[in-house]
Design an enzyme around this catalytic site. Structure first.
Site, PDB file in Angstrom:
ATOM      1  N   GLY A  86      38.243  50.684  37.914  1.00  0.00           N
ATOM      2  CA  GLY A  86      38.801  49.981  38.600  1.00  0.00           C
ATOM      3  C   GLY A  86      39.614  49.247  38.063  1.00  0.00           C
ATOM      4  O   GLY A  86      40.099  48.814  36.596  1.00  0.00           O
TER       5      GLY A  86
ATOM      6  N   GLY B 214      41.868  46.301  39.010  1.00  0.00           N
ATOM      7  CA  GLY B 214      42.693  44.834  39.497  1.00  0.00           C
ATOM      8  C   GLY B 214      42.437  44.252  38.023  1.00  0.00           C
ATOM      9  O   GLY B 214      42.607  44.465  37.204  1.00  0.00           O
TER      10      GLY B 214
ATOM     11  N   GLY C 103      38.949  44.652  35.918  1.00  0.00           N
ATOM     12  CA  GLY C 103      39.352  45.892  35.438  1.00  0.00           C
ATOM     13  C   GLY C 103      40.253  46.217  34.370  1.00  0.00           C
ATOM     14  O   GLY C 103      40.802  46.558  33.091  1.00  0.00           O
TER      15      GLY C 103
ATOM     16  N   HIS D  93      36.759  32.433  55.108  1.00  0.00           N
ATOM     17  CA  HIS D  93      37.887  31.214  54.489  1.00  0.00           C
ATOM     18  C   HIS D  93      38.337  30.572  56.044  1.00  0.00           C
ATOM     19  O   HIS D  93      38.356  31.486  57.057  1.00  0.00           O
ATOM     20  CB  HIS D  93      38.986  32.403  54.209  1.00  0.00           C
ATOM     21  CG  HIS D  93      39.765  31.416  53.188  1.00  0.00           C
ATOM     22  ND1 HIS D  93      40.563  30.956  53.997  1.00  0.00           N
ATOM     23  CD2 HIS D  93      40.050  31.985  51.955  1.00  0.00           C
ATOM     24  CE1 HIS D  93      41.381  29.879  53.173  1.00  0.00           C
ATOM     25  NE2 HIS D  93      41.157  30.696  51.654  1.00  0.00           N
TER      26      HIS D  93
ATOM     27  N   SER E 196      47.054  31.379  52.253  1.00  0.00           N
ATOM     28  CA  SER E 196      46.472  30.828  51.344  1.00  0.00           C
ATOM     29  C   SER E 196      45.729  29.334  51.401  1.00  0.00           C
ATOM     30  O   SER E 196      46.409  28.966  52.674  1.00  0.00           O
ATOM     31  CB  SER E 196      46.853  30.601  50.682  1.00  0.00           C
ATOM     32  OG  SER E 196      46.938  29.346  49.316  1.00  0.00           O
TER      33      SER E 196
ATOM     34  N   ARG F  86      35.328  25.261  51.849  1.00  0.00           N
ATOM     35  CA  ARG F  86      36.014  26.332  52.608  1.00  0.00           C
ATOM     36  C   ARG F  86      34.800  26.580  53.843  1.00  0.00           C
ATOM     37  O   ARG F  86      34.789  26.596  54.513  1.00  0.00           O
ATOM     38  CB  ARG F  86      35.746  27.986  51.740  1.00  0.00           C
ATOM     39  CG  ARG F  86      37.301  28.533  51.128  1.00  0.00           C
ATOM     40  CD  ARG F  86      37.433  29.223  49.623  1.00  0.00           C
ATOM     41  NE  ARG F  86      38.804  29.198  49.746  1.00  0.00           N
ATOM     42  CZ  ARG F  86      39.135  29.763  48.871  1.00  0.00           C
ATOM     43  NH1 ARG F  86      38.440  31.350  48.817  1.00  0.00           N
ATOM     44  NH2 ARG F  86      40.159  30.062  48.529  1.00  0.00           N
TER      45      ARG F  86
ATOM     46  N   HIS G  89      36.077  36.539  53.768  1.00  0.00           N
ATOM     47  CA  HIS G  89      37.336  37.212  52.509  1.00  0.00           C
ATOM     48  C   HIS G  89      37.044  37.132  51.023  1.00  0.00           C
ATOM     49  O   HIS G  89      37.517  37.962  50.260  1.00  0.00           O
ATOM     50  CB  HIS G  89      37.573  35.540  52.115  1.00  0.00           C
ATOM     51  CG  HIS G  89      38.580  35.042  51.430  1.00  0.00           C
ATOM     52  ND1 HIS G  89      39.969  35.833  51.577  1.00  0.00           N
ATOM     53  CD2 HIS G  89      38.626  34.780  50.580  1.00  0.00           C
ATOM     54  CE1 HIS G  89      40.643  35.653  50.511  1.00  0.00           C
ATOM     55  NE2 HIS G  89      40.137  34.493  49.913  1.00  0.00           N
TER      56      HIS G  89
ATOM     57  N   GLU H  43      34.997  40.726  41.093  1.00  0.00           N
ATOM     58  CA  GLU H  43      34.093  40.512  42.393  1.00  0.00           C
ATOM     59  C   GLU H  43      32.807  41.474  42.582  1.00  0.00           C
ATOM     60  O   GLU H  43      32.011  41.324  43.411  1.00  0.00           O
ATOM     61  CB  GLU H  43      35.261  40.468  43.220  1.00  0.00           C
ATOM     62  CG  GLU H  43      34.648  40.061  44.566  1.00  0.00           C
ATOM     63  CD  GLU H  43      35.971  40.016  45.413  1.00  0.00           C
ATOM     64  OE1 GLU H  43      36.878  40.379  45.290  1.00  0.00           O
ATOM     65  OE2 GLU H  43      35.084  40.234  46.963  1.00  0.00           O
TER      66      GLU H  43
HETATM   67  C1  LIG Z   1      43.910  37.987  50.782  1.00  0.00           C
HETATM   68  C2  LIG Z   1      43.055  37.047  49.892  1.00  0.00           C
HETATM   69  C3  LIG Z   1      43.752  36.452  48.942  1.00  0.00           C
HETATM   70  C4  LIG Z   1      42.671  35.874  47.486  1.00  0.00           C
HETATM   71  N1  LIG Z   1      43.163  34.350  46.996  1.00  0.00           N
HETATM   72  C5  LIG Z   1      43.267  34.650  45.806  1.00  0.00           C
HETATM   73  C6  LIG Z   1      43.418  32.985  45.113  1.00  0.00           C
HETATM   74  O1  LIG Z   1      43.928  32.308  44.793  1.00  0.00           O
HETATM   75  N2  LIG Z   1      42.415  32.786  44.137  1.00  0.00           N
HETATM   76  C7  LIG Z   1      41.277  33.456  43.326  1.00  0.00           C
HETATM   77  O2  LIG Z   1      41.146  33.101  42.537  1.00  0.00           O
HETATM   78  N3  LIG Z   1      41.486  34.413  44.446  1.00  0.00           N
HETATM   79  C8  LIG Z   1      42.058  34.645  45.651  1.00  0.00           C
HETATM   80  N4  LIG Z   1      40.851  35.951  45.998  1.00  0.00           N
HETATM   81  C9  LIG Z   1      40.230  36.719  45.473  1.00  0.00           C
HETATM   82  C10 LIG Z   1      40.486  38.126  44.295  1.00  0.00           C
HETATM   83  O3  LIG Z   1      42.024  38.199  45.222  1.00  0.00           O
HETATM   84  C11 LIG Z   1      39.569  39.072  44.321  1.00  0.00           C
HETATM   85  O4  LIG Z   1      37.959  38.269  43.868  1.00  0.00           O
HETATM   86  C12 LIG Z   1      40.000  39.303  43.411  1.00  0.00           C
HETATM   87  O5  LIG Z   1      41.318  40.141  42.741  1.00  0.00           O
HETATM   88  C13 LIG Z   1      39.626  41.085  42.660  1.00  0.00           C
HETATM   89  O6  LIG Z   1      39.036  41.449  41.524  1.00  0.00           O
HETATM   90  P1  LIG Z   1      39.039  42.809  40.805  1.00  0.00           P
HETATM   91  O7  LIG Z   1      39.505  43.174  39.767  1.00  0.00           O
HETATM   92  O8  LIG Z   1      37.261  42.137  41.148  1.00  0.00           O
HETATM   93  O9  LIG Z   1      38.572  43.344  42.049  1.00  0.00           O
HETATM   94  P2  LIG Z   1      40.002  44.100  42.720  1.00  0.00           P
HETATM   95  O10 LIG Z   1      41.237  43.151  43.118  1.00  0.00           O
HETATM   96  O11 LIG Z   1      39.683  44.976  44.342  1.00  0.00           O
HETATM   97  O12 LIG Z   1      40.124  45.618  42.484  1.00  0.00           O
HETATM   98  C14 LIG Z   1      39.916  47.395  42.346  1.00  0.00           C
HETATM   99  C15 LIG Z   1      39.626  48.325  41.976  1.00  0.00           C
HETATM  100  O13 LIG Z   1      38.400  49.140  41.884  1.00  0.00           O
HETATM  101  C16 LIG Z   1      39.592  50.413  42.366  1.00  0.00           C
HETATM  102  N5  LIG Z   1      38.191  51.421  42.358  1.00  0.00           N
HETATM  103  C17 LIG Z   1      37.612  50.221  43.433  1.00  0.00           C
HETATM  104  N6  LIG Z   1      36.295  51.197  44.105  1.00  0.00           N
HETATM  105  C18 LIG Z   1      36.820  52.763  43.498  1.00  0.00           C
HETATM  106  C19 LIG Z   1      36.323  53.604  42.961  1.00  0.00           C
HETATM  107  N7  LIG Z   1      35.180  54.217  43.972  1.00  0.00           N
HETATM  108  N8  LIG Z   1      36.387  54.745  41.846  1.00  0.00           N
HETATM  109  C20 LIG Z   1      37.958  54.446  41.695  1.00  0.00           C
HETATM  110  N9  LIG Z   1      38.220  53.496  41.693  1.00  0.00           N
HETATM  111  C21 LIG Z   1      37.929  52.061  42.493  1.00  0.00           C
HETATM  112  C22 LIG Z   1      40.271  50.359  43.534  1.00  0.00           C
HETATM  113  O14 LIG Z   1      41.289  51.197  43.073  1.00  0.00           O
HETATM  114  C23 LIG Z   1      40.934  48.540  42.123  1.00  0.00           C
HETATM  115  O15 LIG Z   1      41.799  49.593  41.573  1.00  0.00           O
HETATM  116  C24 LIG Z   1      42.305  36.424  47.458  1.00  0.00           C
HETATM  117  C25 LIG Z   1      41.159  37.891  48.259  1.00  0.00           C
HETATM  118  C26 LIG Z   1      42.397  37.995  48.995  1.00  0.00           C
HETATM  119  C27 LIG Z   1      41.287  39.261  50.209  1.00  0.00           C
END
Ligand SMILES: Cc1cc2nc3c(=O)[nH]c(=O)nc-3n(C[C@H](O)[C@H](O)[C@H](O)COP(=O)(O)OP(=O)(O)OC[C@H]3O[C@@H](n4cnc5c(N)ncnc54)[C@H](O)[C@@H]3O)c2cc1C
Length: 665
Positions: A40, A42, A45, A266, A284, A337, A429, A453
């Protein structure tokens, strides 16, 4: 198994500092001999991979998209919290900690949340140093806005693209390390299993999504930053690819899951428009700073609006029900929310929904446009009584703040939100539940970590916004890089982990077996057919309103659906090619298992928490009671004086509407 959260002893405010002062460290020369897999890329990660590589570890990073830049984090719009107190409005580490614990309905792990609030300020400094273009005030200082459920302005933002800008920051930090050879990046690779050797996580099995090749990768520790699983509901605001597979495979290898049923709903999403839809779009939360939420007061006006004989902007002020301002004067449109979602559902269930499906309320910027326009006219020494000029100036301010969101809305709905109110409705959401981790962010499998997350650690039954980005970046930049060192200090002489062992062979065989089954099944229904059916069960029976009877039937229905899926799913194409349908089939198979656990968890919790309301709150009295609690606590806490929170008689009469269930068909 007894769960040990390993929370350090001592006063909450000293725990993290003391912990860092006493952990074992790995010296720079030894770090060069240690491999870490980060699945991951994001915000969680990506920031972890960059920081671990910067520290000197050899990092292997994986994502299923064609670039880390496409992680779902890019979708985050509104902002990221930090206790900088730049506004001088009384913010502090303690207050951010307190708001976050309260926002999690007192179900978060407090030691983690205090640490989160502490490092929140470092995140902003780190990102500014990377060049993240946070919004600034006229004088050049970083600007803040307010999010629901709090009374200070602590949310840092970059227009409506905060996640994208933060991800570009983390991505450039990663790229520097990719360039130095310290991160080996595996794009378009999907992790399909964790490999345990002698009880420790020592590697993963992946599928190259372009060629279909099944690969083995080893390391001394594995970190999952694989995001949330809101797509178990089929329709959600998550990116289409977001899934639970990595977390679920880890679970099947012994990593416990915590609070799977806690889902954030949301309140401001573009409403569902029909059965053809595969994705919902978020508007948002930041829009609630300036947008006012309302429905018509009278049914005749609702009908006229639905028949298109009345335009919403032509409805007189006195005929509008700004129900959040009416019910929660202290917070108004910025209630948490869950409260906003529940209130919208209640109004729509009572028949006041403003679109054809009856599941939409208005978010209206007309007053904000006039307010800003007048201010600008005064600042510019222009005529504040010139309505056309005021509107134009006001629209410019609103465009600067939310332009991309307004544009997105117009593209999807084909209506101009500067001139007519937006329509919104609650949607799934964010998932607060996830893989259980201790204070070190380690799962119940030694050497397997989970961040962002995908884990459950900091949010309880969260009802707030702008805290997910904060947690993901806190975990990746500032927490995991310390805690993982403590574990890896035992591995300095282990040497490279071989993939040529029976544990890797067994895990690979299992992965191949599943893929063979899916490809050769030749059933009659597509993957989406099953996913949609699962989504309907989840939304109707495990959504905002829950009761024991529905949850029990959900458990049975999901298990039957799963059996049907394995018997009757049809996956076209082959396994040795780019086959999105095959990737989706594997993800939906895991959702079908998670869904059942989700419903079982929801059944066991005879409580209303976060966005979820159990039986007792589905009566008018229950609803009014909860509302009263919220009003009371909020008024007292923030104003320092107990305030009589008994709702007016008139209010109660208003609340006394039967709360009916509504499901999407
Ligand atoms: C529309 C929207 C708006 C949002 N706005 C906000 C905001 O304004 N403020 C806030 O605090 N939060 C917000 N959130 C929540 C926030 O965006 C997420 O909780 C956060 O970005 C998650 O980040 P992450 O790095 O944990 O996961 P992600 O960004 O989901 O990244 C997951 C990563 O894991 C990888 N991955 C997943 N499964 C596998 C697998 N099996 N094998 C290899 N790779 C894998 C993907 O390729 C990706 O790179 C929002 C959410 C949404 C849906």
């Amino acid at each position: 198994m007894a769960l040990d959260s390993k929370i350090p002893k001592g006063p909450i405010k000293d725990k993290w500092t003391d912990y860092k002062n006493h952990i074992d460290l790995v010296n720079p020369a030894n770090k060069r001999n240690i491999d870490v897999i980060v699945v991951g890329t994001g915000l969680a990660g990506g920031s972890a991979a960059a920081t671990l590589a910067e520290l000197g570890y050899n990092v292997k990073a994986f994502c299923f998209q064609d670039s880390p830049r496409r992680a779902h984090s890019i979708a985050a719009q509104g902002g990221i919290n930090a206790a900088k107190n730049y506004q001088g409005d009384g913010d502090s580490t303690y207050r951010l900690f307190y708001d976050t614990v309260k926002g999690g309905d007192y179900r978060s792990r407090e030691a983690n949340v205090y640490r989160l609030a502490e490092v929140s300020t470092n995140i902003i400094d780190q990102c500014v140093a990377q060049g993240v273009p946070f919004a600034r005030e006229y004088g050049g200082l970083l600007d803040n806005r307010s999010f629901g459920g709090v009374l200070v302005s602590r949310t840092f933002y970059a227009a409506g693209q905060t996640g994208q800008q933060l991800l570009l920051g983390a991505y450039s930090a990663m790229n520097r390390q990719i360039g130095r050879g310290k991160i080996k990046m595996y794009n378009r690779h999907e992790m399909l299993d964790v490999v345990k050797v002698d009880g420790k996580a020592r590697g993963i099995i992946t599928r190259n999504l372009i060629t279909g090749e099944i690969e083995r990768h080893s390391a001394h520790a594995v970190v999952l930053g694989t995001g949330g699983y809101g797509n178990v509901f089929f329709l959600s605001t998550n990116a289409m690819g977001s899934n639970v597979t990595a977390a679920w495979k880890a679970h099947k290898r012994g990593a416990y899951f915590a609070n799977p049923c806690y889902t954030q709903i949301h309140p401001t999403c573009i409403p569902v428009s029909g059965d053809h839809q595969s994705k919902l779009t978020l508007m948002s939360e930041s829009l609630r700073n300036d947008g006012r939420i309302w429905v018509p007061k009278h049914m005749k006006d609702v009908e006229a609006i639905r028949n298109k004989t009345l335009k919403p902007k032509d409805l007189a002020e006195e005929d509008r029900d700004y129900y959040l301002e009416r019910r929660y004067p202290a917070f108004g449109n910025l209630v948490p929310r869950d409260v906003a979602s529940r209130a919208a559902k209640e109004r729509c269930d009572a028949g006041f929904g403003v679109n054809a499906t009856g599941e939409a309320v208005y978010l209206d910027f007309a007053s904000a446009i006039i307010r800003y326009g007048k201010e600008q006219a005064i600042v510019k020494h222009l005529d504040e009584n010139d309505a056309t000029l005021v509107k134009k100036l006001g629209q410019e301010v609103v465009k600067n703040k939310y332009g991309n969101l307004f544009q997105m809305y117009e593209k999807i709905v084909d209506q101009d939100p500067y001139n007519t109110p937006m329509m919104i409705f609650p949607a799934v959401h964010y998932t607060m539940g996830g893989v259980w981790v201790d204070y070190n962010l380690m799962t119940t499998v030694p050497g397997l970590y989970c961040i962002g997350e995908a884990n459950f650690s900091d949010h309880g039954a969260n009802r707030l916004g702008a805290s997910a980005l904060m947690q993901g970046l806190a975990d990746g930049y500032f927490v995991l890089p310390y805690t993982i060192g403590d574990y890896l200090s035992d591995d300095i002489s282990t040497g490279e982990i071989s993939t040529d062992t029976k544990e890797f062979a067994e895990a690979e065989a299992e992965v191949r077996k599943n893929i063979d089954h899916l490809i050769n099944n030749n059933g009659t229904h597509s993957v989406d057919y099953f996913h949609k059916r699962l989504g309907k069960i989840m939304w109707n029976k495990c959504g905002m309103a829950r009761n024991a009877t529905d949850l029990k039937s959900a458990i049975t229905e999901i298990s039957e659906l799963r059996a049907e899926f394995w018997k009757d799913v049809r996956v076209p194409g082959t396994q040795n090619e780019f086959n999105e349908e095959l990737a989706k089939a594997g993800r939906v198979a895991d959702f079908l298992e998670l869904g059942e656990l989700f419903a079982k968890d929801a059944l066991q919790r005879e409580e209303s928490a976060g966005g979820h309301f159990r039986d007792e709150y589905q009566t008018a009295e229950g609803e009014a009671m909860r509302r009263k609690e919220f009003q009371y606590v909020s008024a007292w806490e923030y104003k320092g004086e107990p305030k009589d929170a008994v709702l007016h008689k008139e209010e109660l009469a208003y609340e006394n509407i039967e709360v009916k269930e509504r499901s999407y068909k």
